[in-house]
Design a protein around this motif. Structure first.
Motif, PDB file in Angstrom:
ATOM      1  N   ILE A  98      -3.476  -0.138  -6.286  1.00  0.00           N
ATOM      2  CA  ILE A  98      -3.696  -1.573  -6.106  1.00  0.00           C
ATOM      3  C   ILE A  98      -4.421  -1.801  -4.790  1.00  0.00           C
ATOM      4  CG2 ILE A  98      -2.529  -3.794  -5.800  1.00  0.00           C
ATOM      5  CD1 ILE A  98      -0.337  -2.789  -7.641  1.00  0.00           C
ATOM      6  N   ASP A  99      -5.355  -2.751  -4.799  1.00  0.00           N
ATOM      7  CA  ASP A  99      -6.061  -3.106  -3.573  1.00  0.00           C
ATOM      8  C   ASP A  99      -6.158  -4.621  -3.459  1.00  0.00           C
ATOM      9  OD1 ASP A  99      -8.098  -3.843  -5.335  1.00  0.00           O
ATOM     10  OD2 ASP A  99      -9.371  -2.132  -4.839  1.00  0.00           O
ATOM     11  N   ASP A 100      -6.707  -5.098  -2.361  1.00  0.00           N
ATOM     12  CA  ASP A 100      -6.808  -6.537  -2.134  1.00  0.00           C
ATOM     13  C   ASP A 100      -7.653  -7.221  -3.197  1.00  0.00           C
ATOM     14  OD1 ASP A 100      -5.326  -5.988   0.125  1.00  0.00           O
ATOM     15  OD2 ASP A 100      -6.768  -6.849   1.534  1.00  0.00           O
ATOM     16  N   VAL A 101      -8.692  -6.570  -3.682  1.00  0.00           N
ATOM     17  CA  VAL A 101      -9.556  -7.174  -4.709  1.00  0.00           C
ATOM     18  C   VAL A 101      -8.732  -7.491  -5.952  1.00  0.00           C
ATOM     19  CG1 VAL A 101     -11.548  -6.787  -6.210  1.00  0.00           C
ATOM     20  CG2 VAL A 101     -11.628  -6.054  -3.821  1.00  0.00           C
ATOM     21  N   LEU A 102      -7.898  -6.555  -6.380  1.00  0.00           N
ATOM     22  CA  LEU A 102      -7.048  -6.781  -7.544  1.00  0.00           C
ATOM     23  C   LEU A 102      -6.060  -7.915  -7.273  1.00  0.00           C
ATOM     24  CD1 LEU A 102      -5.876  -6.147 -10.315  1.00  0.00           C
ATOM     25  CD2 LEU A 102      -4.537  -4.328  -9.244  1.00  0.00           C
ATOM     26  N   ILE A 103      -5.446  -7.905  -6.110  1.00  0.00           N
ATOM     27  CA  ILE A 103      -4.497  -8.967  -5.773  1.00  0.00           C
ATOM     28  C   ILE A 103      -5.177 -10.324  -5.786  1.00  0.00           C
ATOM     29  CG2 ILE A 103      -3.043  -9.912  -3.921  1.00  0.00           C
ATOM     30  CD1 ILE A 103      -2.363  -6.966  -3.214  1.00  0.00           C
ATOM     31  N   LEU A 104      -6.379 -10.418  -5.245  1.00  0.00           N
ATOM     32  CA  LEU A 104      -7.111 -11.685  -5.250  1.00  0.00           C
ATOM     33  C   LEU A 104      -7.412 -12.140  -6.680  1.00  0.00           C
ATOM     34  CD1 LEU A 104      -9.475 -11.031  -2.229  1.00  0.00           C
ATOM     35  CD2 LEU A 104      -7.507 -12.592  -2.298  1.00  0.00           C
ATOM     36  N   GLU A 105      -7.725 -11.201  -7.561  1.00  0.00           N
ATOM     37  CA  GLU A 105      -7.947 -11.537  -8.984  1.00  0.00           C
ATOM     38  C   GLU A 105      -6.670 -12.103  -9.603  1.00  0.00           C
ATOM     39  OE1 GLU A 105     -10.505 -11.429 -11.179  1.00  0.00           O
ATOM     40  OE2 GLU A 105     -11.999 -10.709  -9.751  1.00  0.00           O
ATOM     41  N   LYS A 120      -3.747  -3.467 -18.289  1.00  0.00           N
ATOM     42  CA  LYS A 120      -2.568  -3.021 -17.545  1.00  0.00           C
ATOM     43  C   LYS A 120      -1.689  -4.241 -17.280  1.00  0.00           C
ATOM     44  CE  LYS A 120      -2.955   0.495 -14.605  1.00  0.00           C
ATOM     45  NZ  LYS A 120      -3.280   1.189 -13.345  1.00  0.00           N
ATOM     46  N   GLN A 121      -0.433  -3.985 -16.972  1.00  0.00           N
ATOM     47  CA  GLN A 121       0.480  -5.066 -16.624  1.00  0.00           C
ATOM     48  C   GLN A 121       0.872  -4.967 -15.153  1.00  0.00           C
ATOM     49  OE1 GLN A 121       3.805  -5.351 -19.282  1.00  0.00           O
ATOM     50  NE2 GLN A 121       2.578  -6.502 -20.740  1.00  0.00           N
ATOM     51  N   TYR A 122       0.948  -6.126 -14.524  1.00  0.00           N
ATOM     52  CA  TYR A 122       1.265  -6.204 -13.105  1.00  0.00           C
ATOM     53  C   TYR A 122       2.352  -7.234 -12.870  1.00  0.00           C
ATOM     54  CZ  TYR A 122      -3.121  -3.717 -12.555  1.00  0.00           C
ATOM     55  OH  TYR A 122      -4.117  -2.790 -12.641  1.00  0.00           O
ATOM     56  N   ARG A 123       2.979  -7.142 -11.711  1.00  0.00           N
ATOM     57  CA  ARG A 123       3.928  -8.141 -11.232  1.00  0.00           C
ATOM     58  C   ARG A 123       3.358  -8.680  -9.916  1.00  0.00           C
ATOM     59  NH1 ARG A 123       9.128  -5.527 -10.138  1.00  0.00           N
ATOM     60  NH2 ARG A 123       9.510  -5.906 -12.329  1.00  0.00           N
ATOM     61  N   GLU A 148       0.808  -1.223   0.000  1.00  0.00           N
ATOM     62  CA  GLU A 148       0.000   0.000   0.000  1.00  0.00           C
ATOM     63  C   GLU A 148       0.843   1.276   0.000  1.00  0.00           C
ATOM     64  OE1 GLU A 148      -2.250  -0.829   3.502  1.00  0.00           O
ATOM     65  OE2 GLU A 148      -3.776  -1.948   2.395  1.00  0.00           O
ATOM     66  N   ALA A 149       2.040   1.216   0.552  1.00  0.00           N
ATOM     67  CA  ALA A 149       2.892   2.403   0.648  1.00  0.00           C
ATOM     68  C   ALA A 149       3.328   2.930  -0.713  1.00  0.00           C
ATOM     69  CB  ALA A 149       4.115   2.102   1.504  1.00  0.00           C
ATOM     70  N   LYS A 150       3.524   2.038  -1.681  1.00  0.00           N
ATOM     71  CA  LYS A 150       4.021   2.458  -2.989  1.00  0.00           C
ATOM     72  C   LYS A 150       3.030   2.271  -4.128  1.00  0.00           C
ATOM     73  CE  LYS A 150       8.888   1.720  -2.018  1.00  0.00           C
ATOM     74  NZ  LYS A 150      10.128   1.062  -2.435  1.00  0.00           N
ATOM     75  N   HIS A 151       1.926   1.589  -3.870  1.00  0.00           N
ATOM     76  CA  HIS A 151       0.995   1.245  -4.947  1.00  0.00           C
ATOM     77  C   HIS A 151      -0.438   1.604  -4.558  1.00  0.00           C
ATOM     78  CE1 HIS A 151       4.242  -0.870  -6.984  1.00  0.00           C
ATOM     79  NE2 HIS A 151       4.520  -1.453  -5.832  1.00  0.00           N
TER      80      HIS A 151
END
Length: 88
Positions: free
Chosen positions: A34-41, A73-76, A28-31
């Motif tokens: 992004i939220d938990d919903v996106l991470i779960l996806e 979008k692209q994510y890591r 959360e400090a740098k992004h």
């Protein structure tokens, strides 16, 4: 920063059943976008797949998947698995 958050899951990653996803809030400090919903996806996209660990430290394996295309979008995604545990 808040505490780790836990979500139930029904995934198989690297042949391991995963029943829980634990998200550490350090991202959360740098992004802010992004939220938990996106991470779960993104984690859901790992289901049924096999990955090579980037490194190992004791009973922990560390993984990274780069250039994940999601909603134009692209994510890591970086995650870890612990031997004999049912969480990611």
């Amino acid at each position: 920063m808040s505490e780790r958050r836990t979500y139930s899951a029904d995934l198989v990653i690297d042949g391991r059943p995963i029943h829980e996803i634990v998200i550490d809030p350090h991202y959360e400090a740098k992004h802010e976008d992004i939220d938990d919903v996106l991470i779960l996806e993104l984690v859901g996209g790992l289901d049924g797949r096999e990955f090579q660990a980037e490194s190992r430290d004791g009973e922990w394996e560390f993984f990274m998947l780069d250039r994940i295309d999601f909603q134009s979008k692209q994510y890591r995604l970086i995650w870890c698995l612990r031997d004999d545990c049912l969480f990611i």
